[in-house]
Design a protein around this motif. Sequence first.
Motif, PDB file in Angstrom:
ATOM      1  N   LEU A 166      44.213 -14.899 -12.397  1.00  0.00           N
ATOM      2  CA  LEU A 166      44.963 -14.225 -11.334  1.00  0.00           C
ATOM      3  C   LEU A 166      45.894 -15.131 -10.518  1.00  0.00           C
ATOM      4  O   LEU A 166      47.002 -14.707 -10.175  1.00  0.00           O
ATOM      5  N   PRO A 167      45.500 -16.361 -10.167  1.00  0.00           N
ATOM      6  CA  PRO A 167      46.359 -17.171  -9.291  1.00  0.00           C
ATOM      7  C   PRO A 167      47.759 -17.428  -9.836  1.00  0.00           C
ATOM      8  O   PRO A 167      48.735 -17.382  -9.077  1.00  0.00           O
ATOM      9  N   GLY A 168      47.879 -17.701 -11.133  1.00  0.00           N
ATOM     10  CA  GLY A 168      49.189 -17.987 -11.721  1.00  0.00           C
ATOM     11  C   GLY A 168      50.188 -16.860 -11.512  1.00  0.00           C
ATOM     12  O   GLY A 168      51.253 -17.061 -10.905  1.00  0.00           O
ATOM     13  N   PRO A 169      49.871 -15.647 -11.989  1.00  0.00           N
ATOM     14  CA  PRO A 169      50.792 -14.523 -11.783  1.00  0.00           C
ATOM     15  C   PRO A 169      51.021 -14.187 -10.317  1.00  0.00           C
ATOM     16  O   PRO A 169      52.145 -13.870  -9.924  1.00  0.00           O
ATOM     17  N   LEU A 170      49.972 -14.259  -9.511  1.00  0.00           N
ATOM     18  CA  LEU A 170      50.116 -13.926  -8.089  1.00  0.00           C
ATOM     19  C   LEU A 170      51.016 -14.934  -7.378  1.00  0.00           C
ATOM     20  O   LEU A 170      51.830 -14.554  -6.525  1.00  0.00           O
ATOM     21  N   PHE A 171      50.879 -16.205  -7.732  1.00  0.00           N
ATOM     22  CA  PHE A 171      51.737 -17.218  -7.119  1.00  0.00           C
ATOM     23  C   PHE A 171      53.191 -16.997  -7.517  1.00  0.00           C
ATOM     24  O   PHE A 171      54.102 -17.097  -6.687  1.00  0.00           O
ATOM     25  N   PHE A 172      53.417 -16.678  -8.782  1.00  0.00           N
ATOM     26  CA  PHE A 172      54.776 -16.411  -9.262  1.00  0.00           C
ATOM     27  C   PHE A 172      55.386 -15.212  -8.539  1.00  0.00           C
ATOM     28  O   PHE A 172      56.534 -15.269  -8.079  1.00  0.00           O
ATOM     29  N   LEU A 173      54.626 -14.140  -8.417  1.00  0.00           N
ATOM     30  CA  LEU A 173      55.124 -12.948  -7.724  1.00  0.00           C
ATOM     31  C   LEU A 173      55.362 -13.239  -6.245  1.00  0.00           C
ATOM     32  O   LEU A 173      56.305 -12.706  -5.642  1.00  0.00           O
ATOM     33  N   TYR A 174      54.518 -14.092  -5.676  1.00  0.00           N
ATOM     34  CA  TYR A 174      54.711 -14.482  -4.272  1.00  0.00           C
ATOM     35  C   TYR A 174      56.014 -15.258  -4.106  1.00  0.00           C
ATOM     36  O   TYR A 174      56.793 -14.987  -3.177  1.00  0.00           O
ATOM     37  N   VAL A 175      56.253 -16.206  -4.997  1.00  0.00           N
ATOM     38  CA  VAL A 175      57.493 -16.990  -4.940  1.00  0.00           C
ATOM     39  C   VAL A 175      58.703 -16.071  -5.073  1.00  0.00           C
ATOM     40  O   VAL A 175      59.677 -16.187  -4.319  1.00  0.00           O
ATOM     41  N   CYS A 176      58.637 -15.142  -6.019  1.00  0.00           N
ATOM     42  CA  CYS A 176      59.753 -14.204  -6.222  1.00  0.00           C
ATOM     43  C   CYS A 176      59.982 -13.344  -4.984  1.00  0.00           C
ATOM     44  O   CYS A 176      61.131 -13.063  -4.612  1.00  0.00           O
ATOM     45  N   SER A 177      58.902 -12.931  -4.333  1.00  0.00           N
ATOM     46  CA  SER A 177      59.034 -12.082  -3.146  1.00  0.00           C
ATOM     47  C   SER A 177      59.578 -12.858  -1.952  1.00  0.00           C
ATOM     48  O   SER A 177      60.273 -12.296  -1.103  1.00  0.00           O
ATOM     49  N   ILE A 178      59.275 -14.146  -1.894  1.00  0.00           N
ATOM     50  CA  ILE A 178      59.805 -14.992  -0.820  1.00  0.00           C
ATOM     51  C   ILE A 178      61.303 -15.222  -1.019  1.00  0.00           C
ATOM     52  O   ILE A 178      62.093 -15.188  -0.066  1.00  0.00           O
ATOM     53  N   LEU A 179      61.687 -15.441  -2.259  1.00  0.00           N
ATOM     54  CA  LEU A 179      63.089 -15.725  -2.561  1.00  0.00           C
ATOM     55  C   LEU A 179      63.952 -14.472  -2.527  1.00  0.00           C
ATOM     56  O   LEU A 179      65.160 -14.549  -2.332  1.00  0.00           O
ATOM     57  N   ASN A 180      63.320 -13.330  -2.731  1.00  0.00           N
ATOM     58  CA  ASN A 180      64.045 -12.057  -2.697  1.00  0.00           C
ATOM     59  C   ASN A 180      63.230 -11.062  -1.871  1.00  0.00           C
ATOM     60  O   ASN A 180      62.311 -10.423  -2.380  1.00  0.00           O
ATOM     61  N   LYS A 181      63.577 -10.953  -0.598  1.00  0.00           N
ATOM     62  CA  LYS A 181      62.796 -10.132   0.334  1.00  0.00           C
ATOM     63  C   LYS A 181      62.785  -8.649  -0.045  1.00  0.00           C
ATOM     64  O   LYS A 181      61.894  -7.902   0.345  1.00  0.00           O
ATOM     65  N   GLU A 182      63.794  -8.226  -0.803  1.00  0.00           N
ATOM     66  CA  GLU A 182      63.878  -6.813  -1.168  1.00  0.00           C
ATOM     67  C   GLU A 182      63.078  -6.481  -2.425  1.00  0.00           C
ATOM     68  O   GLU A 182      62.947  -5.319  -2.793  1.00  0.00           O
ATOM     69  N   ARG A 183      62.550  -7.490  -3.067  1.00  0.00           N
ATOM     70  CA  ARG A 183      61.809  -7.258  -4.304  1.00  0.00           C
ATOM     71  C   ARG A 183      60.450  -6.626  -4.019  1.00  0.00           C
ATOM     72  O   ARG A 183      59.710  -7.088  -3.164  1.00  0.00           O
ATOM     73  N   LYS A 184      60.142  -5.577  -4.729  1.00  0.00           N
ATOM     74  CA  LYS A 184      58.846  -4.920  -4.626  1.00  0.00           C
ATOM     75  C   LYS A 184      58.170  -4.946  -5.990  1.00  0.00           C
ATOM     76  O   LYS A 184      58.825  -5.046  -7.024  1.00  0.00           O
ATOM     77  N   ILE A 185      56.863  -4.848  -5.971  1.00  0.00           N
ATOM     78  CA  ILE A 185      56.125  -4.881  -7.225  1.00  0.00           C
ATOM     79  C   ILE A 185      56.434  -3.637  -8.053  1.00  0.00           C
ATOM     80  O   ILE A 185      56.582  -2.536  -7.519  1.00  0.00           O
ATOM     81  N   LYS A 186      56.570  -3.847  -9.352  1.00  0.00           N
ATOM     82  CA  LYS A 186      56.874  -2.764 -10.276  1.00  0.00           C
ATOM     83  C   LYS A 186      55.741  -2.642 -11.291  1.00  0.00           C
ATOM     84  O   LYS A 186      54.914  -3.546 -11.435  1.00  0.00           O
ATOM     85  N   LYS A 187      55.739  -1.532 -11.996  1.00  0.00           N
ATOM     86  CA  LYS A 187      54.701  -1.323 -13.003  1.00  0.00           C
ATOM     87  C   LYS A 187      54.747  -2.405 -14.075  1.00  0.00           C
ATOM     88  O   LYS A 187      53.714  -2.823 -14.598  1.00  0.00           O
ATOM     89  N   VAL A 188      55.961  -2.851 -14.396  1.00  0.00           N
ATOM     90  CA  VAL A 188      56.106  -3.866 -15.431  1.00  0.00           C
ATOM     91  C   VAL A 188      55.458  -5.190 -15.013  1.00  0.00           C
ATOM     92  O   VAL A 188      55.071  -6.005 -15.862  1.00  0.00           O
ATOM     93  N   ASP A 189      55.312  -5.400 -13.704  1.00  0.00           N
ATOM     94  CA  ASP A 189      54.688  -6.634 -13.215  1.00  0.00           C
ATOM     95  C   ASP A 189      53.212  -6.715 -13.597  1.00  0.00           C
ATOM     96  O   ASP A 189      52.622  -7.801 -13.575  1.00  0.00           O
ATOM     97  N   LEU A 190      52.624  -5.585 -13.928  1.00  0.00           N
ATOM     98  CA  LEU A 190      51.222  -5.582 -14.356  1.00  0.00           C
ATOM     99  C   LEU A 190      51.033  -6.364 -15.652  1.00  0.00           C
ATOM    100  O   LEU A 190      49.924  -6.825 -15.947  1.00  0.00           O
ATOM    101  N   LEU A 191      52.124  -6.528 -16.405  1.00  0.00           N
ATOM    102  CA  LEU A 191      52.042  -7.305 -17.645  1.00  0.00           C
ATOM    103  C   LEU A 191      51.701  -8.766 -17.365  1.00  0.00           C
ATOM    104  O   LEU A 191      51.182  -9.458 -18.245  1.00  0.00           O
ATOM    105  N   HIS A 192      52.004  -9.209 -16.160  1.00  0.00           N
ATOM    106  CA  HIS A 192      51.649 -10.581 -15.792  1.00  0.00           C
ATOM    107  C   HIS A 192      50.131 -10.781 -15.802  1.00  0.00           C
ATOM    108  O   HIS A 192      49.655 -11.915 -15.918  1.00  0.00           O
ATOM    109  N   PHE A 193      49.402  -9.697 -15.659  1.00  0.00           N
ATOM    110  CA  PHE A 193      47.939  -9.775 -15.589  1.00  0.00           C
ATOM    111  C   PHE A 193      47.284  -9.377 -16.913  1.00  0.00           C
ATOM    112  O   PHE A 193      46.108  -9.022 -16.944  1.00  0.00           O
ATOM    113  N   LEU A 194      48.062  -9.470 -17.985  1.00  0.00           N
ATOM    114  CA  LEU A 194      47.569  -9.061 -19.301  1.00  0.00           C
ATOM    115  C   LEU A 194      46.343  -9.869 -19.724  1.00  0.00           C
ATOM    116  O   LEU A 194      45.368  -9.309 -20.243  1.00  0.00           O
ATOM    117  N   LEU A 195      46.384 -11.180 -19.503  1.00  0.00           N
ATOM    118  CA  LEU A 195      45.237 -12.016 -19.881  1.00  0.00           C
ATOM    119  C   LEU A 195      43.984 -11.630 -19.106  1.00  0.00           C
ATOM    120  O   LEU A 195      42.879 -11.671 -19.649  1.00  0.00           O
TER     121      LEU A 195
END
Length: 207
Positions: free
Chosen positions: A74-103
């Motif tokens: 979990l930490p790897g994908p969550l950290f990546f999504l956190y970085v993306c959300s910090i760099l782009n304040k308008e970014r919201k989680i999408k269904k496709v982001d669930l693929l990050h948690f495939l493992l």
Amino acid sequence: MLSLSNVVLILAISHGILLSIIILLKSKKFYPNFLLFLFITSCNIILINLLYTDLKLEMLFPYIPLVLDGAVYLPGPLFFLYVCSILNKERKIKKVDLLHFLLFFIYIAFTIPDYFKPERAVVKSFLSIYSAHPPFASILFNWTIIAQILIYLLVSLKEVGKYHRRIRGYYSSVSNIQTTWIRGVIYLFLIGLSIFLFVKICLCPLA
């Protein structure tokens, strides 16, 4: 009697829980904060699992680590999504982001049959992991964790670089402040991972 490592883990867990609560209460509606809360919480779960196994409690309650072990994905994908959300304040989680948690989902599916095994069989599987020749599944588990974390750290670093180049000419001072600490965290993780890999490959190649 608690060992030094037990005490360190307990202190780290306590600090992590306190930090996650503060972050959550600070701004519940701020999306990056929520992701940061999830990231720290997942790290706390990993630390709790380390403490649990360090105390050899998995021999008494062997089913609990089956649940906690999956948190390492979990930490790897969550950290990546956190970085993306910090760099782009308008970014919201999408269904496709669930693929990050495939493992993580694969791990859950893979371990479901273990919950139906006798307790003695589960304990035996844990003992085999600590042997000189651990099963292939255990080795694969460890290396997929390392590979996943490394990939997400590098991808996060790439995102920071793209962001920095994109706004360099507009908000140079803000950009430096916002990206420097993120890069610092990534480099810190990379250094820690490099040390771990050195120990794993050079000092304990069979572990």
